[in-house]
Design a protein around this motif. Structure first.
Motif, PDB file in Angstrom:
ATOM      1  N   LEU A 147      27.334 -80.750 -78.678  1.00  0.00           N
ATOM      2  CA  LEU A 147      28.319 -81.433 -77.856  1.00  0.00           C
ATOM      3  C   LEU A 147      28.063 -82.935 -77.936  1.00  0.00           C
ATOM      4  N   MET A 148      29.130 -83.702 -78.144  1.00  0.00           N
ATOM      5  CA  MET A 148      29.019 -85.154 -78.296  1.00  0.00           C
ATOM      6  C   MET A 148      29.866 -85.865 -77.241  1.00  0.00           C
ATOM      7  N   GLU A 149      29.539 -87.116 -76.981  1.00  0.00           N
ATOM      8  CA  GLU A 149      30.125 -87.932 -75.907  1.00  0.00           C
ATOM      9  C   GLU A 149      29.782 -87.350 -74.530  1.00  0.00           C
ATOM     10  N   THR A 150      28.589 -86.834 -74.401  1.00  0.00           N
ATOM     11  CA  THR A 150      28.173 -86.187 -73.153  1.00  0.00           C
ATOM     12  C   THR A 150      27.379 -87.150 -72.286  1.00  0.00           C
ATOM     13  N   VAL A 217      18.233 -79.013 -89.626  1.00  0.00           N
ATOM     14  CA  VAL A 217      19.535 -79.308 -89.020  1.00  0.00           C
ATOM     15  C   VAL A 217      19.590 -80.800 -88.730  1.00  0.00           C
ATOM     16  N   ALA A 218      20.724 -81.403 -89.074  1.00  0.00           N
ATOM     17  CA  ALA A 218      20.993 -82.781 -88.693  1.00  0.00           C
ATOM     18  C   ALA A 218      22.337 -82.809 -87.980  1.00  0.00           C
ATOM     19  N   ALA A 219      22.400 -83.479 -86.839  1.00  0.00           N
ATOM     20  CA  ALA A 219      23.640 -83.616 -86.072  1.00  0.00           C
ATOM     21  C   ALA A 219      23.898 -85.099 -85.857  1.00  0.00           C
ATOM     22  N   LEU A 220      25.026 -85.587 -86.334  1.00  0.00           N
ATOM     23  CA  LEU A 220      25.299 -87.023 -86.354  1.00  0.00           C
ATOM     24  C   LEU A 220      26.538 -87.376 -85.545  1.00  0.00           C
ATOM     25  N   HIS A 221      26.497 -88.558 -84.946  1.00  0.00           N
ATOM     26  CA  HIS A 221      27.676 -89.138 -84.294  1.00  0.00           C
ATOM     27  C   HIS A 221      27.552 -90.657 -84.316  1.00  0.00           C
ATOM     28  N   GLY A 256      28.693 -82.618 -87.170  1.00  0.00           N
ATOM     29  CA  GLY A 256      28.920 -83.706 -86.234  1.00  0.00           C
ATOM     30  C   GLY A 256      30.213 -84.451 -86.471  1.00  0.00           C
ATOM     31  N   ASP A 257      30.487 -85.361 -85.548  1.00  0.00           N
ATOM     32  CA  ASP A 257      31.603 -86.285 -85.654  1.00  0.00           C
ATOM     33  C   ASP A 257      31.069 -87.518 -86.368  1.00  0.00           C
ATOM     34  N   PHE A 258      31.365 -87.626 -87.659  1.00  0.00           N
ATOM     35  CA  PHE A 258      30.844 -88.732 -88.467  1.00  0.00           C
ATOM     36  C   PHE A 258      31.614 -90.022 -88.230  1.00  0.00           C
ATOM     37  N   ASN A 259      32.735 -89.956 -87.493  1.00  0.00           N
ATOM     38  CA  ASN A 259      33.639 -91.099 -87.413  1.00  0.00           C
ATOM     39  C   ASN A 259      33.939 -91.619 -88.816  1.00  0.00           C
ATOM     40  N   PRO A 299      40.369 -85.399 -90.561  1.00  0.00           N
ATOM     41  CA  PRO A 299      39.121 -84.652 -90.335  1.00  0.00           C
ATOM     42  C   PRO A 299      37.935 -85.567 -90.051  1.00  0.00           C
ATOM     43  N   LEU A 300      37.637 -85.757 -88.763  1.00  0.00           N
ATOM     44  CA  LEU A 300      36.488 -86.561 -88.360  1.00  0.00           C
ATOM     45  C   LEU A 300      35.242 -85.716 -88.133  1.00  0.00           C
ATOM     46  N   ASP A 301      35.446 -84.435 -87.810  1.00  0.00           N
ATOM     47  CA  ASP A 301      34.332 -83.562 -87.425  1.00  0.00           C
ATOM     48  C   ASP A 301      33.972 -82.663 -88.599  1.00  0.00           C
ATOM     49  N   HIS A 302      32.716 -82.722 -88.991  1.00  0.00           N
ATOM     50  CA  HIS A 302      32.328 -82.158 -90.281  1.00  0.00           C
ATOM     51  C   HIS A 302      31.283 -81.059 -90.166  1.00  0.00           C
ATOM     52  N   VAL A 303      31.305 -80.210 -91.187  1.00  0.00           N
ATOM     53  CA  VAL A 303      30.252 -79.230 -91.435  1.00  0.00           C
ATOM     54  C   VAL A 303      29.890 -79.358 -92.909  1.00  0.00           C
ATOM     55  N   PHE A 304      28.660 -79.722 -93.187  1.00  0.00           N
ATOM     56  CA  PHE A 304      28.146 -79.783 -94.551  1.00  0.00           C
ATOM     57  C   PHE A 304      26.874 -78.934 -94.621  1.00  0.00           C
ATOM     58  N   PHE A 305      26.610 -78.364 -95.768  1.00  0.00           N
ATOM     59  CA  PHE A 305      25.337 -77.661 -95.964  1.00  0.00           C
ATOM     60  C   PHE A 305      24.920 -77.785 -97.411  1.00  0.00           C
ATOM     61  N   THR A 306      23.616 -77.702 -97.641  1.00  0.00           N
ATOM     62  CA  THR A 306      23.118 -77.772 -99.005  1.00  0.00           C
ATOM     63  C   THR A 306      23.380 -76.450 -99.710  1.00  0.00           C
ATOM     64  N   GLU A 307      23.205 -76.475-101.014  1.00  0.00           N
ATOM     65  CA  GLU A 307      23.684 -75.383-101.860  1.00  0.00           C
ATOM     66  C   GLU A 307      22.965 -74.054-101.619  1.00  0.00           C
TER      67      GLU A 307
END
Length: 375
Positions: A147-150, A217-221, A256-259, A299-307
């Motif tokens: 959760l972001m902007e909390t 895990v990395a969570a970015l904003h 996260g929301d990478f903006n 699309p500002l909110d992302h899900v990425f994962f390594t291979e």
């Protein structure tokens, strides 16, 4: 540029022609601006609305085919070139492109052992419809929650559902960059850290699947480009996160929301450096912002994962009072499967130089801030 021809009565035709010329010129200009390699907020902001610009420009070009006026074809040619440039950026995020992440075929006990679900949402700090987010979390029952902007009010309101998570990392802030990360999976270690700017936390930790396989895990904003805020810090935070993934050598899941949008140069560099797969490639935009304007979302909110990971599912949810939509994903960490299913973008020869440029711009910006007292 002048429109030719005169109509009797009110000059509707002339007004329409001039409107087309103005819109076409604006589309061309913002496209040129978006191609300029700069960190200025008013330039980087044009990375976001490429689909809207393409749509408006396409309709304008179509209308120009039916109206005759002076310099029509030179303007149309420039407009078509601008639209081709815009389309080239967003094409990978259409179903016409090949997917990067084929879906994994897994079920039963294996799915329970190797897969986990995630739910991420920028709640919008001033949004006070807490019950809608509580209902969403109870309904989805994610293994990982971001959760972001909390702020503290959000932290207190979410306590009934956060109590169900054995592992919680909290950084409530009043500046719209507070963050909560919670996990039902085992956590070997983790922390909220400020990678580039005070008061802009991101979460970084090591977790394990129920099968015992370790991953990061990395969570970015990071902060978005806006008046008074250029992109040096945002780009540096995204780049640092990519380098952390690269240097760890571990499977990494980032959310996260990478903006920032997936087709930007910053996000593309992030993917290549961090060996990331973007599950939206070949599937669609999965646009999340602004929630109230479906036709103009990006699309500002992302899900990425390594291979190493395999994709089981990816979706956006319904609006719950925020200006962002929630994003739900389920991924699986089955040794050997992800390598077979994924085709991540390959690194490029100038990636190291681009990384250094990003970090050098950030260092120079920090020197300037210190010299001016942060004004």
């Amino acid at each position: 540029m002048t429109a030719s021809g005169q109509d009797g009565g009110f000059p509707w035709r002339k007004i329409g022609i001039w409107a087309l010329i103005v819109i076409a010129d604006l589309v061309i200009l913002v496209t040129i601006a978006s191609a300029i390699p700069s960190n200025q907020w008013w330039i980087r902001a044009w990375d976001f609305p490429r689909l809207a610009v393409l749509t408006i420009g396409g309709l304008t070009l179509l209308a120009m085919l039916f109206l005759h006026f002076r310099f029509r074809w030179p303007i149309a040619a420039l407009l078509a070139a601008a639209l081709a440039y815009q389309a080239g950026h967003i094409f990978p995020y259409t179903m016409l492109a090949s997917v990067e992440a084929e879906k994994i075929d897994i079920a039963g006990a294996e799915r329970e052992a190797h897969c986990f679900t995630t739910l991420s949402l920028n709640v919008l700090q001033d949004n006070r419809e807490f019950a809608r987010t509580l209902d969403l979390i109870r309904r989805e029952q994610p293994d990982l929650l971001l959760l972001m902007e909390t702020d503290t009010a959000w932290l207190e309101a979410m306590e009934p559902v956060l109590a169900d998570f054995p592992h919680r990392f909290e950084a409530p802030l009043p500046n719209t960059y507070g963050m909560i990360f919670a996990s039902r999976l085992p956590v070997a270690g983790g922390a909220m850290v400020n990678l580039t700017e005070p008061g802009t936390p991101s979460f970084h930790g090591e977790l394990r699947t129920r099968a015992g396989v370790a991953f990061r895990v990395a969570a970015l904003h990071p902060r978005p480009p806006h008046p008074g805020q250029d992109t040096e810090e945002r780009d540096a935070e995204i780049a640092i996160a990519a380098m952390m993934t690269r240097d760890s050598g571990m499977p990494t899941f980032t959310v996260g929301d990478f903006n920032d949008v997936g087709w930007s140069e910053t996000s593309q560099l992030f993917r290549r450096v961090g060996r990331y797969v973007d599950p939206r490639v070949g599937r669609g935009f999965y646009a999340t912002f602004p929630a109230s304007l479906p036709a103009f979302r990006w699309p500002l909110d992302h899900v990425f994962f390594t291979e190493e990971f395999g994709l089981y599912s990816l979706s956006t949810g319904d609006a719950v009072g925020s200006d962002h939509l929630p994003v739900r994903a389920e991924v699986c960490l089955v040794p050997g499967e992800g390598d077979r299913l994924n085709t991540p973008e390959q690194t490029e020869a100038d990636d190291a130089g681009d990384l250094e440029e990003v970090m050098q711009a950030y260092r120079e910006d920090q020197v300037m801030e210190r010299a001016t007292g942060g004004e």
